[in-house]
Design a protein around this motif. Structure first.
Motif, PDB file in Angstrom:
ATOM      1  N   HIS A 186       3.353   7.387   8.761  1.00  0.00           N
ATOM      2  CA  HIS A 186       3.259   6.563   7.563  1.00  0.00           C
ATOM      3  C   HIS A 186       4.490   6.747   6.669  1.00  0.00           C
ATOM      4  O   HIS A 186       5.052   5.791   6.156  1.00  0.00           O
ATOM      5  CB  HIS A 186       1.982   6.940   6.805  1.00  0.00           C
ATOM      6  N   VAL A 187       4.883   8.029   6.507  1.00  0.00           N
ATOM      7  CA  VAL A 187       6.054   8.308   5.648  1.00  0.00           C
ATOM      8  C   VAL A 187       7.304   7.660   6.248  1.00  0.00           C
ATOM      9  O   VAL A 187       8.089   7.010   5.535  1.00  0.00           O
ATOM     10  CB  VAL A 187       6.240   9.841   5.485  1.00  0.00           C
TER      11      VAL A 187
ATOM     12  N   ALA B  47      11.312   3.770   5.932  1.00  0.00           N
ATOM     13  CA  ALA B  47      12.222   2.824   6.596  1.00  0.00           C
ATOM     14  C   ALA B  47      12.204   1.486   5.887  1.00  0.00           C
ATOM     15  O   ALA B  47      13.249   0.841   5.701  1.00  0.00           O
ATOM     16  CB  ALA B  47      11.801   2.667   8.065  1.00  0.00           C
ATOM     17  N   THR B  48      10.993   1.073   5.462  1.00  0.00           N
ATOM     18  CA  THR B  48      10.874  -0.203   4.749  1.00  0.00           C
ATOM     19  C   THR B  48      11.664  -0.141   3.436  1.00  0.00           C
ATOM     20  O   THR B  48      12.416  -1.066   3.095  1.00  0.00           O
ATOM     21  CB  THR B  48       9.384  -0.514   4.455  1.00  0.00           C
TER      22      THR B  48
ATOM     23  N   GLY C 241       9.032   6.483   0.113  1.00  0.00           N
ATOM     24  CA  GLY C 241       8.033   6.277   1.173  1.00  0.00           C
ATOM     25  C   GLY C 241       6.897   7.270   1.058  1.00  0.00           C
ATOM     26  O   GLY C 241       5.716   6.913   1.136  1.00  0.00           O
ATOM     27  N   ALA C 242       7.248   8.553   0.844  1.00  0.00           N
ATOM     28  CA  ALA C 242       6.216   9.596   0.731  1.00  0.00           C
ATOM     29  C   ALA C 242       5.337   9.343  -0.499  1.00  0.00           C
ATOM     30  O   ALA C 242       4.105   9.450  -0.429  1.00  0.00           O
ATOM     31  CB  ALA C 242       6.875  10.971   0.635  1.00  0.00           C
ATOM     32  N   ALA C 243       5.975   8.973  -1.620  1.00  0.00           N
ATOM     33  CA  ALA C 243       5.220   8.744  -2.856  1.00  0.00           C
ATOM     34  C   ALA C 243       4.263   7.576  -2.690  1.00  0.00           C
ATOM     35  O   ALA C 243       3.079   7.662  -3.074  1.00  0.00           O
ATOM     36  CB  ALA C 243       6.185   8.484  -4.012  1.00  0.00           C
TER      37      ALA C 243
ATOM     38  N   LEU D 146       0.135   7.713  -2.916  1.00  0.00           N
ATOM     39  CA  LEU D 146      -0.594   6.884  -3.879  1.00  0.00           C
ATOM     40  C   LEU D 146      -1.620   5.994  -3.170  1.00  0.00           C
ATOM     41  O   LEU D 146      -2.763   5.866  -3.618  1.00  0.00           O
ATOM     42  CB  LEU D 146       0.382   6.019  -4.687  1.00  0.00           C
ATOM     43  N   GLN D 147      -1.196   5.407  -2.025  1.00  0.00           N
ATOM     44  CA  GLN D 147      -2.123   4.553  -1.266  1.00  0.00           C
ATOM     45  C   GLN D 147      -3.327   5.365  -0.797  1.00  0.00           C
ATOM     46  O   GLN D 147      -4.467   4.929  -0.900  1.00  0.00           O
ATOM     47  CB  GLN D 147      -1.428   3.986  -0.022  1.00  0.00           C
ATOM     48  N   HIS D 148      -3.063   6.589  -0.298  1.00  0.00           N
ATOM     49  CA  HIS D 148      -4.128   7.434   0.238  1.00  0.00           C
ATOM     50  C   HIS D 148      -5.117   7.822  -0.864  1.00  0.00           C
ATOM     51  O   HIS D 148      -6.323   7.754  -0.685  1.00  0.00           O
ATOM     52  CB  HIS D 148      -3.487   8.685   0.860  1.00  0.00           C
ATOM     53  N   ARG D 149      -4.588   8.171  -2.043  1.00  0.00           N
ATOM     54  CA  ARG D 149      -5.450   8.554  -3.167  1.00  0.00           C
ATOM     55  C   ARG D 149      -6.340   7.397  -3.594  1.00  0.00           C
ATOM     56  O   ARG D 149      -7.525   7.539  -3.839  1.00  0.00           O
ATOM     57  CB  ARG D 149      -4.593   8.990  -4.362  1.00  0.00           C
ATOM     58  N   ASP D 150      -5.725   6.192  -3.639  1.00  0.00           N
ATOM     59  CA  ASP D 150      -6.466   5.014  -4.073  1.00  0.00           C
ATOM     60  C   ASP D 150      -7.585   4.696  -3.080  1.00  0.00           C
ATOM     61  O   ASP D 150      -8.720   4.417  -3.457  1.00  0.00           O
ATOM     62  CB  ASP D 150      -5.500   3.822  -4.174  1.00  0.00           C
TER      63      ASP D 150
END
Lengths: 177, 152
Positions: free
Chosen positions: B89-90, B95-96, B124-126, B130-134
């Protein structure tokens, strides 16, 4: 069972768990048999309930009745199994009775339904009343012990039990042991 | 002798007080008291217990051992899977972010340097965290009320 067994269970002591299984399984089997009419299935329900209780032992606060908590888990396990069995029956029309088959009065099923009604009624009581009924009538604790576990005065236990029984009495009048 | 258990009757006098005959007469004459006592007796009978099959306790404890082993194995597998998922994921989000910065740099005629790569990976890591927490916040299961009633 001693309160030390309950504390040991919470802290993950397998010997305490074994003592509890030995002590409370007959009570939990009676609960399971209020929902399923097959003794083997009822044993499976109780075993599953014990394994779930072990997994969730950290969620039991230590206050109130451990048996009450176990009864709730057993009841929920039995209901889940019952729902699964019903949904299986719904997709297998071969097992359904053919139309026109006269309904046979089944004493065992009537008894299960009556037992279930009583357990459901106890479960619907306000939490404090339910805990009091379980501690005093099912666990057989004294008023003093129940008061200590619930963190209230002995007079409160007596009054709460009286209110709980007043709520349950109309439901229990039709049920003969 | 067909008398009920005398010990139990002696215990009863502790509840009935110093005038047990009067108290017992009241129970016999009062339908409310009789039905409440009957209800209590039925609840006790219902939960009196059913004999379990021999070896049941051993079976439960053995099943606990099997479950423990399976849980440990699946936890190990889940741990490795989770690490791979995080890394993928990171890298993907980084990369994006990097491609976006390259495109933005091309438009603005700036060449991306090592700092842009580092910032992209951090971004990317941040974004992943954030997505995972949400997602976790939205998918917290509600415990059934009847289970909660046993917990305080």
């Amino acid at each position: 069972m001693t309160d030390a067994d309950a504390a040991g269970f919470r802290s993950g002591d397998v010997d305490a768990f074994r003592a509890l299984v030995d002590r409370w399984s007959p009570r939990l089997l009676a609960v399971a048999l209020a929902y399923v009419d097959d003794r083997d299935v009822a044993h499976d329900v109780v075993q599953d309930a014990w394994l779930r209780a072990w997994e969730r032992r950290g969620q039991f606060s230590g206050r109130g009745s451990l048996l009450g908590w176990l009864i709730t888990i057993t009841r929920n396990t039995a209901l889940t199994r019952l729902r699964r069995a019903r949904s299986r029956d719904a997709v297998s029309p071969g097992e359904l009775p053919s139309p026109g088959t006269p309904a046979k009065p089944d004493v065992a099923l009537e008894r299960i339904a009556a037992r279930r009604a009583v357990l459901d009624a106890i479960d619907r009581l306000p939490n404090r009343q339910r805990e009091t009924v379980i501690l005093r009538l099912i666990e057989g604790r004294s008023t003093r012990e129940a008061a200590a576990l619930l963190g209230c005065a002995e007079g409160t236990v007596k009054a709460t039990l009286h209110r709980a029984l007043a709520n349950l009495t109309p439901l229990l009048e039709d049920w003969a042991p | 002798m067909s008398c009920p258990d005398t010990t139990a009757l002696i215990d009863l006098t502790l509840v009935l007080g110093d005038r047990p005959e009067e108290a017992l007469r009241h129970v016999i004459d009062c339908p409310d008291c009789r039905s409440v006592l009957g209800a209590a007796a039925r609840i006790r009978h219902l939960h009196a217990g059913e004999p379990v099959r021999p070896g049941f306790t051993d079976g439960v404890v053995q099943a606990l051992g099997r479950q423990g082993t399976e849980t440990a194995e699946s936890d190990r597998g889940r741990g490795l899977g989770r690490a791979a998922w995080w890394a993928a994921h990171v890298v993907l989000v980084g990369a994006t972010a990097f491609m976006t910065s390259v495109l933005a740099g091309t438009t603005a005629q700036i060449r991306p340097g090592p700092r842009a790569v580092a910032i992209s990976i951090l971004a990317g890591a941040a974004i992943t965290i954030l997505q995972h927490r949400d997602r976790n916040r939205r998918s917290l299961p509600d415990a059934p009320s009847s289970i909660q009633s046993g917990l305080s």
